[in-house]
Write a protein that holds these residues in place. Structure first.
Motif, short mmCIF file in Angstrom:
data_model
loop_
_atom_site.label_atom_id
_atom_site.label_comp_id
_atom_site.label_asym_id
_atom_site.label_seq_id
_atom_site.Cartn_x
_atom_site.Cartn_y
_atom_site.Cartn_z
N SER A 108 -13.94 -59.57 48.11
CA SER A 108 -12.52 -59.60 47.74
C SER A 108 -12.22 -60.78 46.82
CB SER A 108 -11.64 -59.62 48.98
OG SER A 108 -11.79 -60.84 49.66
N GLY A 109 -13.13 -61.77 46.77
CA GLY A 109 -12.97 -62.85 45.81
C GLY A 109 -13.13 -62.38 44.37
N GLN A 145 -15.41 -65.95 42.50
CA GLN A 145 -14.47 -65.99 41.37
C GLN A 145 -15.09 -66.69 40.17
OE1 GLN A 145 -11.10 -67.12 44.51
NE2 GLN A 145 -10.40 -67.41 42.43
N ASN A 167 -12.04 -49.02 47.27
CA ASN A 167 -13.02 -49.89 47.88
C ASN A 167 -14.37 -49.86 47.14
OD1 ASN A 167 -13.94 -51.71 49.69
ND2 ASN A 167 -13.36 -50.51 51.50
N ARG A 168 -14.32 -49.96 45.80
CA ARG A 168 -15.57 -49.91 45.03
C ARG A 168 -15.77 -51.18 44.23
NH1 ARG A 168 -19.44 -46.27 44.03
NH2 ARG A 168 -20.11 -47.49 42.24
N PHE A 169 -16.90 -51.76 44.39
CA PHE A 169 -17.27 -52.89 43.54
C PHE A 169 -18.57 -52.49 42.84
CE2 PHE A 169 -14.63 -54.83 46.75
CZ PHE A 169 -13.87 -55.71 46.01
N SER A 178 -10.60 -50.81 42.86
CA SER A 178 -10.53 -51.49 44.16
C SER A 178 -9.73 -50.67 45.17
CB SER A 178 -9.93 -52.88 44.00
OG SER A 178 -8.72 -52.81 43.28
N LEU A 179 -8.87 -49.75 44.66
CA LEU A 179 -8.12 -48.90 45.57
C LEU A 179 -9.04 -48.10 46.49
CD1 LEU A 179 -5.09 -46.91 44.13
CD2 LEU A 179 -5.23 -48.31 46.17
N THR A 215 -11.76 -57.11 38.93
CA THR A 215 -11.99 -55.68 39.16
C THR A 215 -10.79 -54.88 38.67
OG1 THR A 215 -13.05 -56.41 41.17
CG2 THR A 215 -12.75 -54.04 40.94
N PRO A 216 -11.01 -53.77 37.97
CA PRO A 216 -9.87 -52.92 37.61
C PRO A 216 -9.17 -52.45 38.89
CG PRO A 216 -11.87 -52.19 36.51
CD PRO A 216 -12.29 -53.21 37.51
N PRO A 217 -7.85 -52.56 38.96
CA PRO A 217 -7.13 -52.24 40.20
C PRO A 217 -7.44 -50.85 40.74
CG PRO A 217 -5.67 -53.30 38.65
CD PRO A 217 -6.95 -53.08 37.93
N ARG A 260 -7.84 -66.66 38.93
CA ARG A 260 -9.24 -66.29 39.21
C ARG A 260 -10.21 -67.37 38.77
NH1 ARG A 260 -10.12 -61.15 35.13
NH2 ARG A 260 -10.64 -62.36 33.29
N LEU A 265 -11.77 -59.61 43.17
CA LEU A 265 -10.71 -58.65 42.83
C LEU A 265 -10.03 -58.98 41.51
CD1 LEU A 265 -9.06 -57.99 46.30
CD2 LEU A 265 -10.31 -56.37 44.88
N GLY A 266 -9.97 -60.28 41.18
CA GLY A 266 -9.31 -60.67 39.93
C GLY A 266 -10.03 -60.11 38.71
#
Lengths: 254, 711
Positions: free
Chosen positions: A102-103, A162, A116-118, A113-114, A108-110, A79, A105-106
């Motif tokens: 999506s950059g 990132q 689709n929340r940022f 992201s499941l 974001t708690p997995p 990341r 995601l590193g």
């Protein structure tokens, strides 16, 4: 600082893509990587963040050996290193903002992201990045509805999310026309100079390398055959050129 | 003519004769070994197939007779072909080296080849002294097969002759053409194609077709409107009796009037029949042009049709009236009856059936059936999607292949999996007892069960992998290798044992006695365990802890194999199993279709995952996303359109399948349809067919709309 020590990569088919390659990249440098297709440029870039597992050698990123990192350490290293691709590698059916986010995601708690929340900060940052790259109005368009140059900007925006210390660019302008090529490389140069992001960029055209790089390495059949400063590149003569590009190569427009 | 063509024309008789005796021998002799062996194999296979087919079709008791006849036919064909070749040679000579002569002679060869064989081979067979009976059952198509084989034989002989003279290997095209002709003629024979029968007896289908094509009359109930009028007659007629009053004509309704109203019945005895008194019947007010029925009611009131004494069916004249006559029939009169009895003459007219608008019972059944079918298809698709979705990721090569694991981790994983699963089983039992039985809350329990198995199994795997990895790293290298080798031996021995057991039970045990079978079972099981165990040990020892096993490839292979097996078994077979499992009815059909749907969709889904653009996956890995995030952001958006498309396609298939799955007891319209078919109720069958057709057409319309909109 990135240091490559004796890097060798042999594909399962037996092809030797890289052979005993060693060099250093200082922070803030714009490193051009030149060489023919198949000379190992892409493999070298992908070994650095271990998209491809190197066979032998070490990759020291800010004092940590990337080749020894386990999965979670590797994700933390990745990341910090953004990547831009020749074919952009965007998710074509998703919209631009999702591709850019999506950059992130590193970080974001997995579980989040499941679904689709940022978080809000990430969303605002995505818009800022797009504004900086000049395409904020495209945020909600589908990625494949954009032109090639715009798609590559989305690719750069994704890498910027990132907060990278370095960007690996794998022939970022090979699919674009000369005007767009300068515009994209100009963006990378700005990031390099204003944000101090180290850039490592493989390029086909020598004039682009001469224009943008602060340091250059040349690969031929997996071997490091050239290493020099901006000035050294300017001084490349026909003899040197043939060392890098092979006996049959002709210099164009030089 | 140039020299090169001269060389091409030259040929070697030795090679030709060799190939004529044993097909392919000339080619082998000329150094073309593969070509020669291929020719021999093809000739043997096609020859055997021809003989076997003629034995089957002609119902000869043994292959020997069939083979003898086939060989005779084959020889005749060869002789005839040789004759044709001589004709061709003569033509070529008489017309000198001319390209058109060559073409013409080839044409003659081709046409003559088939024509002469078909026309001439039968008479020649007669000449050869076969009984006509055998000839009749020997079909034209089989003659054609023999002729083709003869053509093949000559072709390869010619081929050998050319090769033997040093020409380059020629084209396979003639052989492929003749071979195809042979296989087609055998196919024609085996499938019993009979075009003349198909044409001449087509009219027989009308009886059924008419009722199936337009069955809508059966869909509704009709009332029959009956118009009836009666007159009373006294019989026998004692002297002086005058009988009942004669009816007067009525206006606006049906009436009959009979004269006289008193007479004697017809009497039959040994000497003959004496007709009873003739009655004149006049009537009016009936439906013009329609037929009325004449009935006689005896004094007790039982009606019957008076036959042999006059008209029993009368056509009404255009003004609604009629005149007819009838002799009083013989009617049974109760033994206790005394004196004159009153009989009744009934004229009954069944007018047009009246449309009531009510659906018939059959239509109601068909509607319920089709609804059931649609729901079976819907439920099967629903469950299919839910289960096929996760499975498809396990069956996608591009996602699974890169998943590598260190050998120590795999060993530890399997070791940890055992207590994990065991804990999950205990947990499930506890949950069931907590709810007070599985039937109390089956869905909730099932969900908890899945979570328990995935969670505890995964936890066991991870824990085991971690502990064993740490352990092996702490040990000296050679001991570590030993431990891994031993563990792999144990892991591989288990499936080896089961395979050995399965092999002996499934294949070998049939002729063995129980005791011998039991001993053998263990022997084979242990042999299987030892073979795989040794292989596992060797693998484990030599790869050591640093070696990597593609655990993903293993999961991929197992998932794909299971999917392929389940998918290759048709839903109708699954329905047979499900009917025994949960009994007759729609639930069995749903299970059958669900199983097949999981397998079919699993394959389609996984293949669409395999064909996605790998770029975004690479890009997301480079951002530091983990495997799950990569799937959600890079894989799912790409596979959504094909998933929707395949799902709709499968829904379409499932509804169509659900209409026939009932034939074996799986519920739905098929269940009713098969009963109607067996009862020859073709009108009702037609209703079912229509409803299915309408449903499928509607579904097609809906699904193509959804596809156009979302994909």
């Amino acid at each position: 600082m990135l240091e490559i020590k004796n890097l060798t990569m042999v594909y399962p088919t037996g092809t030797v893509a890289l052979k005993d390659v060693s060099f250093k990249v200082e922070d803030g440098e714009f490193l051009g990587v030149i060489g023919l297709s198949g000379s190992g440029k892409s493999t070298l870039l992908r070994c650095i963040n271990r998209l491809i597992e190197p066979t032998e050698g070490q990759i020291i990123w800010n004092g940590v050996d990337v080749t020894e990192a386990d999965q979670s350490e590797l994700r933390n290293i990745r990341r910090e290193i953004g990547m831009v691709f020749q074919h952009f590698n965007l998710v074509k059916r998703s919209n631009v903002i999702t591709n850019v986010l999506s950059g992130r995601l590193g970080y974001t708690p997995p579980a989040w992201s499941l679904i689709n929340r940022f978080n809000r900060a990430d969303r605002e940052k995505a818009i800022q990045v797009l504004e900086r790259l000049g395409i904020p109005e495209k945020a909600h368009n589908r990625a494949d509805s954009l032109s090639g140059g715009q798609q590559q900007r989305v690719g750069i925006a994704r890498a910027l999310m990132q907060d990278p210390k370095m960007i690996l660019a794998d022939e970022p302008v090979a699919s674009l026309d000369p005007v767009l090529a300068h515009s994209i490389l100009g963006s990378l140069e700005t990031l390099n100079q204003e944000d101090g992001i180290t850039v490592m960029c493989s390029l086909h055209f020598l004039d682009l390398v001469q224009r943008y790089s602060t340091k250059v390495i040349g690969l031929r059949d997996g071997h490091l055959v050239f290493e020099g400063s901006k000035e050294d590149v300017q001084k490349i003569d026909d003899e040197r050129f043939k060392d890098i590009y092979g006996e049959e190569a002709e210099r164009l427009g030089a | 003519m140039t020299e090169t063509t001269e060389i091409q024309r030259s040929s070697s008789p030795l090679h030709a004769i060799l190939s004529l005796i044993i097909p392919g021998a000339g080619q082998v002799f000329a150094g073309q070994i593969v070509r020669g062996i291929s020719i021999l194999a093809a000739t043997l296979i096609l020859g055997f197939l021809s003989i076997w087919t003629s034995a089957q079709r002609a119902r000869f008791p043994d292959m020997g007779v069939s083979a003898r006849i086939f060989v005779i036919v084959l020889l005749q064909c060869l002789a005839l072909l040789a004759l044709l070749l001589i004709v061709r040679y003569l033509i070529l000579r008489s017309m000198q080296d001319d390209a058109s002569a060559d073409a013409a002679s080839r044409g003659i060869l081709g046409v003559g080849y088939i024509a002469i064989i078909l026309i001439a081979s039968r008479p020649i067979m007669d000449l050869a002294g076969h009984t006509p009976g055998m000839l009749e059952i020997y079909e034209t198509t089989l003659l054609l097969a023999a002729a083709s084989l003869a053509g093949l034989w000559l072709w390869q002989s010619n081929d050998a002759a050319l090769l033997g003279a040093g020409n380059p290997a020629g084209s396979w095209t003639p052989a492929i053409l003749v071979g195809t002709l042979l296989i087609l003629s055998l196919g024609w024979s085996i499938t019993g194609i009979d075009i003349s029968k198909a044409i001449s007896e087509f009219s027989d289908t009308q009886v059924i077709l008419r009722r199936i094509v337009w069955p809508w009359r059966t869909a509704f109930e009709y009332d029959i409107d009956t118009v009836e009028s009666q007159a009373r007659i006294q019989a026998p007629c004692p002297p002086g009796a005058i009988g009942p009053e004669v009816n007067e004509p009525l206006v606006g309704e049906a009436w009959i009037s009979v004269t006289p109203t008193c007479g004697d019945m017809t009497v039959s005895d040994n000497t003959g029949t004496t007709l009873g008194t003739e009655l004149t019947i006049t009537g009016g007010g009936f439906e013009p042009g329609q037929v009325v029925e004449v009935l006689w009611k005896n004094p007790i009131g039982n009606p019957f049709t008076p036959r042999g004494v006059g008209e029993t069916e009368i056509t009404i004249s255009p003004d609604g009236t009629f005149v007819s006559s009838l002799n009083i029939p013989l009617a049974l009169v109760a033994d206790t009856a005394e004196g004159a009895q009153l009989h009744t003459l009934v004229i009954r007219q069944e007018s047009n059936e009246v449309f009531t608008g009510r659906l018939s019972d059959q239509m109601n059944l068909a509607l319920v059936g089709i609804l059931e079918s649609i729901m079976i298809g819907l439920m099967a698709t629903f469950f299919g999607i839910i289960l096929a979705f996760p499975v498809s990721f396990l069956a996608a090569r591009n996602l699974m292949m890169p998943i590598m694991s260190k050998t120590g981790g795999v060993v530890g994983g399997f070791v940890g999996l055992v207590p994990g699963i065991w804990a999950a089983i205990i947990g499930t039992q506890y949950v069931i007892s907590l709810f007070g039985g599985l039937e109390q809350a089956p869905i909730i329990i099932a969900i908890i069960m899945v979570i328990l198995f995935l969670g505890l199994g995964g936890l066991g795997w991870r824990l085991g992998a971690w502990i064993i990895s740490q352990l092996i790293e702490a040990l000296p290298v050679s001991i570590g290798r030993g431990v891994i080798g031993f563990s792999f031996a144990a892991l591989a021995a288990t499936p080896g044992y089961l395979l050995g057991l399965g092999f002996s039970r499934g294949i070998l045990s049939i002729p063995l006695s129980v005791e011998v079978a039991a001993v053998n079972e263990q022997t084979y099981a242990i042999i299987g365990a030892v073979i795989l165990g040794v292989a596992g040990a060797a693998f484990g020892y030599f790869s050591g802890n640093e070696g990597e096993v593609s655990i993903g490839a293993l999961v991929y292979a197992v998932t794909r194999t299971i999917l392929n097996i389940v998918r290759s078994i048709e839903p109708i077979i699954w329905a047979l199993v499900a009917v025994i499992w949960v009994g007759l009815g729609p639930f069995a059909g749903t299970i059958a279709l669900t199983l097949h749907t999981i397998a079919a969709l699993g394959k389609l889904y996984s293949e669409s995952i395999e064909s996605i653009d790998p770029g975004p996956i690479e890009a997301l890995q480079a951002t530091g996303a983990n495997r799950l995030q990569t799937i959600v952001y890079a894989v799912v958006p790409q596979i959504l359109p094909p998933f929707i498309s395949f799902t709709i396609y499968r829904w379409d298939i499932n509804v169509r399948m659900s209409t026939i799955i009932g034939a074996v007891g799986g519920g739905g319209i098929g269940f009713i349809l098969i009963q109607w078919i067996r009862l020859f109720q073709y009108d009702a069958v037609g209703l079912g067919v229509w409803l299915i057709a309408v449903t499928v057409a509607l579904l097609d319309f809906v699904s193509s709309n959804i596809r156009a909109r979302y994909v």
